[in-house]
Scaffold this active site. Structure first.
Site, PDB file in Angstrom:
ATOM      1  CB  ILE A  42      17.485   6.337  13.927  1.00  0.00           C
ATOM      2  CG1 ILE A  42      16.968   5.145  13.791  1.00  0.00           C
ATOM      3  CG2 ILE A  42      16.149   7.797  14.531  1.00  0.00           C
ATOM      4  CD1 ILE A  42      16.372   4.049  14.425  1.00  0.00           C
ATOM      5  CE  LYS A  43      13.951  12.197  13.430  1.00  0.00           C
ATOM      6  NZ  LYS A  43      12.705  11.910  13.059  1.00  0.00           N
ATOM      7  CG  ASP A  44      22.176   9.252   9.507  1.00  0.00           C
ATOM      8  OD1 ASP A  44      21.994  10.545  10.300  1.00  0.00           O
ATOM      9  OD2 ASP A  44      23.899   8.943   9.740  1.00  0.00           O
TER      10      ASP A  44
END
Length: 451
Positions: A42-44
């Protein structure tokens, strides 16, 4: 129609219903599976957003150096963006993170500096301090500081929150999310609370983090802080990305429970997720009594299990930390109840041994005389000998027996037995507390591991 670059694949990740693990949980339980992002986490989303905002504000120029302290996933998102946009990357991380994360970051061209975990945030050796120092020393560099960079939560306000709202057709009643930098849980909460202030936001924390007590009391209590194994969430300070007013509850889970649940998600739902996904679902399980049958719950599954192959998905790593309820030789024997050990004497004939195998439906028999283990015979070994010489059935067992089965301790873990049982050796023996021998075969091991 094609995409212009890998960054255009970020977002719009699937919402997948959980079925087996949540059978006894009221409501519909959905997983927002963000390992479908190109960097497998999700950090993208926030990595790209932080870089775009930094570019817009002139904080980093073309050809500059991205500097960030990361547990690995934010670094991967920034590294992908750097490849496309032409930046260098230096990441600081902690020595508790999995080696896979370091290797993946290096594979996409980043430099990785590993710092000690068990130091205060302001310690010169901490990964926070090292990142700040590098940003001061390296020209045309920018420390993104995901903890206090509000573009972090903005990314989830603009993308993750709206996706959840649209994918549930506005029916979402609860969101459960592990809490680290605060960007994901706060950004999602800010958007969804604007749509429906009654939506409950449950943050999942780990024991050893101070966030839960801070949420409940407003007090930063360093006595709450102690080392923990969970990765990617929990903090020893309160990042600026938090807006505690939009979070309704904090729930703490143990390192063990999060790790075990991650493995269950993989085995029972087919979702190969990371540590935080296991902790997220464990947190929900601890709160399931608060749910009703019409609730629609979204759990945030942050990243992919490939980051943790050498850790939570490694049996030895799990056993060393007491995270696996290890089955043993004794457990196998107790599970099959009272079955006496069938043996033959060396002077018995091969035919008598074969008749014993048929009568008791067994494949392996120890050869014993006066309580001593002299050898063993097996159905496979006898088959080869009888096939080449049918007359051998009248011979004595001692003429055709194989090496004796290995003898192990009665409480030997099943995982260790699997290394002793192979093509040339089909069973192991052990003595119980009374001094009686018992046998375990490869089929016993397979059955125990399948349960």
């Amino acid at each position: 129609m094609w995409l212009n670059n890998i960054l255009e694949t970020i977002g719009n990740t699937p919402l997948i219903k959980l079925n087996k693990l949540t059978q006894d949980v009221p409501g519909t339980i959905l997983a927002k599976v963000d390992y479908f992002n190109p960097g497998n986490s999700i950090k993208d989303r926030m990595a790209l957003k932080m870089l775009e905002v930094a570019e817009q504000e002139g904080k980093i120029k073309p050809g500059g150096t991205i500097i960030e302290c990361t547990s690995g996933n934010t670094g991967m998102g920034l590294a992908l963006a750097a490849v496309v946009k032409g930046y260098k990357c230096i990441f600081t991380t902690t020595d508790k993170q999995s080696k896979e994360k370091f290797d993946i970051l290096k594979a996409v061209g980043a430099e990785v500096i590993v710092c000690p975990t068990n130091v205060e945030p302001d310690d010169p050796q901490s990964y926070y301090s090292v990142a700040r120092r590098l940003a001061r020393e390296i020209p045309n560099s920018y420390h993104f500081n995901q903890y206090d960079n509000l573009a972090n939560r903005l990314a989830h306000y603009e993308t993750t929150g709206p996706e959840i709202w649209e994918q549930t057709e506005g029916k979402v009643t609860h969101v459960v999310c592990t809490a680290g930098t605060g960007g994901t849980v706060t950004g999602i909460a800010q958007f969804l609370k604007e749509k429906n202030p009654h939506i409950q936001i449950w943050a999942v924390d780990v024991y050893g983090s101070l966030l839960t007590k801070y949420f409940r009391t407003g007090e930063i209590d360093m006595k709450e802080v102690h080392p923990y194994i969970s990765e990617g969430f929990g903090e020893d300070f309160v990042p600026l990305n938090y807006d505690m007013s939009v979070i309704d509850h904090f729930e703490q889970v143990t390192d063990k429970d999060g790790a075990v649940m991650a493995r269950r998600i993989a085995k029972e739902e087919g979702l190969f997720c990371g540590y935080s996904a296991g902790s997220c679902l464990q947190g929900l399980m601890q709160l399931k009594h608060k749910l009703k049958k019409d609730d629609v719950v979204v759990c945030i599954f942050h990243d992919h299990g490939s980051r943790y192959v050498a850790k939570i998905y490694n049996d030895q790593w799990m056993m060393e930390r007491g995270f696996l309820d290890v089955k043993s030789f004794k457990d196998i024997v107790n599970a099959r109840q009272s079955k006496r050990l069938v043996t033959v004497a060396p002077e018995n004939t091969v035919l008598e041994a074969v008749e014993l195998m048929k009568r008791y439906d067994i494949e392996h028999i120890p050869v014993v005389k006066d309580g001593a283990l002299l050898g063993a015979i097996s159905e496979g070994g006898l088959f080869q000998k009888l096939f080449s010489n049918p007359e051998i059935k009248q011979a004595q067992v001692q003429a055709v027996m194989e090496a004796a089965f290995p003898v192990v301790a009665f409480d030997t873990p099943v995982e260790r037995l699997s290394h002793l049982i192979h093509k040339e050796n089909g069973a192991v023996l052990a003595k119980d507390e009374k001094g009686d021998y018992h046998i375990v075969t490869k089929y016993d091991v397979i059955q125990s591991l399948a349960k």
